[in-house]
Design an enzyme around this catalytic site. Structure first.
Site, mmCIF file in Angstrom:
data_model
loop_
_atom_site.group_PDB
_atom_site.id
_atom_site.type_symbol
_atom_site.label_atom_id
_atom_site.label_comp_id
_atom_site.label_asym_id
_atom_site.label_seq_id
_atom_site.Cartn_x
_atom_site.Cartn_y
_atom_site.Cartn_z
ATOM 1 N N ASN A 121 0.810 -1.228 0.000
ATOM 2 C CA ASN A 121 0.000 0.000 0.000
ATOM 3 C C ASN A 121 0.838 1.270 0.000
ATOM 4 O OD1 ASN A 121 -3.063 -0.421 0.068
ATOM 5 N ND2 ASN A 121 -2.302 -2.048 1.395
ATOM 6 N N PRO B 265 -1.756 -8.274 6.285
ATOM 7 C CA PRO B 265 -3.068 -8.915 6.095
ATOM 8 C C PRO B 265 -4.096 -8.236 6.990
ATOM 9 C CG PRO B 265 -1.350 -10.554 6.512
ATOM 10 C CD PRO B 265 -0.757 -9.209 6.810
ATOM 11 N N GLU C 226 12.285 4.782 12.749
ATOM 12 C CA GLU C 226 12.643 5.478 11.505
ATOM 13 C C GLU C 226 12.257 6.946 11.572
ATOM 14 O OE1 GLU C 226 11.474 3.471 7.791
ATOM 15 O OE2 GLU C 226 11.666 1.643 8.940
HETATM 16 C C1 LIG Z 1 8.874 5.140 7.963
HETATM 17 N N1 LIG Z 1 8.299 4.098 7.154
HETATM 18 C C2 LIG Z 1 7.476 3.158 7.682
HETATM 19 N N2 LIG Z 1 7.596 2.827 8.992
HETATM 20 C C3 LIG Z 1 6.762 1.904 9.540
HETATM 21 N N3 LIG Z 1 5.762 1.285 8.855
HETATM 22 C C4 LIG Z 1 5.617 1.574 7.555
HETATM 23 C C5 LIG Z 1 6.466 2.510 6.908
HETATM 24 N N4 LIG Z 1 6.073 2.589 5.610
HETATM 25 C C6 LIG Z 1 5.012 1.734 5.477
HETATM 26 N N5 LIG Z 1 4.726 1.143 6.656
HETATM 27 C C7 LIG Z 1 3.648 0.161 6.956
HETATM 28 O O1 LIG Z 1 3.123 -0.344 5.737
HETATM 29 C C8 LIG Z 1 1.699 -0.117 5.667
HETATM 30 C C9 LIG Z 1 1.276 0.119 4.248
HETATM 31 O O2 LIG Z 1 1.400 -1.067 3.496
HETATM 32 P P1 LIG Z 1 0.449 -2.351 3.692
HETATM 33 O O3 LIG Z 1 -0.919 -1.872 4.110
HETATM 34 O O4 LIG Z 1 1.088 -3.212 4.734
HETATM 35 O O5 LIG Z 1 0.439 -2.989 2.339
HETATM 36 C C10 LIG Z 1 1.487 1.081 6.583
HETATM 37 O O6 LIG Z 1 0.154 1.161 7.058
HETATM 38 C C11 LIG Z 1 2.490 0.816 7.701
HETATM 39 O O7 LIG Z 1 1.946 -0.103 8.628
#
Ligand SMILES: CNc1ncnc2c1ncn2[C@@H]1O[C@H](COP(=O)(O)O)[C@@H](O)[C@H]1O
Length: 248
Positions: free
Chosen positions: A32, A114, A246
């Site tokens: 996402n 998921p 991060e």
């Molecule tokens: C500083 N960068 C980051 N730090 C932490 N979590 C991150 C992120 N970038 C993305 N996500 C995680 O990935 C999800 C989106 O993809 P999916 O819904 O899983 O496919 C975000 O909601 C977050 O939980």
């Protein structure tokens, strides 16, 4: 001291094109987090027409360039509203793979969380089925997403009913991309939900799942919540990746 040459815009464009041609390995892509802006705008416009969101309120949020950490996680919440149904998860998975392949990524580790949403009959499992359907429906490039070894293949698994389609037109000159999956645990989740994700990942090893990821807003949750699930994942031979501090 070495001085850096400032490129003209046409030189920069030549360089950018060169970088596109270089075969690449992408080890940190969130499904996402990799959706096309054009797709997000299309989905937002559609939800706007249904009166579920105000398109004018979200358009600039989607197109904004630099974002603070807080804005990033707010944007993810919006993206999830737009993309979390089975059909759209399948669509974005297909598009994301084809986009990476078009930039000459030859090996991609794609991670995604998921998601369960009872109101639309979505379980973590059916979310992942939608992802696998997306991988199977890639047509623009050849894709390899299931390991050819049968080490983890359980002939009785219900995953066998999913149409798994590694497309490979050998010698056709088409691009080919290898894709492996990581299942993410969101830091907002409970210990039980985290364990459910790990068990799902174990079931899906024959479908190219190689690991577990812990991600989500770093200002939310406690490490101890996920520890048991992450330890179990390691004991079972899954790789584990962690997002840590991060941005705060
Ligand atoms: C500083 N960068 C980051 N730090 C932490 N979590 C991150 C992120 N970038 C993305 N996500 C995680 O990935 C999800 C989106 O993809 P999916 O819904 O899983 O496919 C975000 O909601 C977050 O939980």
């Amino acid at each position: 001291m070495e001085t850096q040459k400032i490129l003209t815009s046409s030189e920069a464009e030549v360089e950018r094109r060169w970088w596109v041609t270089v075969p690449k390995v992408e080890l940190h892509a969130h499904l996402n987090g990799s959706v096309r802006d054009s797709t997000l705008l299309e989905l937002a416009r559609r939800l706007g027409e249904k009166g579920r969101i105000a398109f004018s309120d979200v358009e600039h949020v989607i197109l904004k360039g630099d974002r603070s950490c807080r804005e990033v996680f707010k944007l993810f919440d919006l993206i999830h509203v737009l993309t979390t149904d089975h059909k759209t998860v399948t669509r974005i998975t297909k598009e994301v793979i084809e986009d990476f392949a078009s930039e000459n990524v030859v090996y991609l580790e794609l991670r995604t969380t998921p998601k369960r949403n009872d109101s639309i009959g979505m379980s973590k499992r059916s979310y992942m089925e939608a992802v696998i359907n997306g991988l199977s429906s890639v047509t623009e490039v050849d894709i390899d997403f299931t390991p050819h070894s049968t080490d983890h293949h359980d002939p009785a698994s219900s995953w066998n009913s999913i149409a798994v389609n590694n497309v490979d037109h050998q010698g056709s000159g088409r691009k080919k991309i290898y894709v492996r999956l990581l299942l993410s645990i969101d830091r907002r989740e409970t210990a039980e939900a985290a364990m459910e994700t790990v068990k799902l990942a174990l079931e899906m090893r024959g479908l190219g799942v190689v690991g577990i990821d812990l991600s989500g807003n770093p200002s939310v949750g406690e490490w101890s919540t996920y520890l048991a699930a992450l330890q179990f994942a390691r004991e079972q031979g899954l790789y584990v990746t962690l997002h840590c501090g991060e941005c705060l």
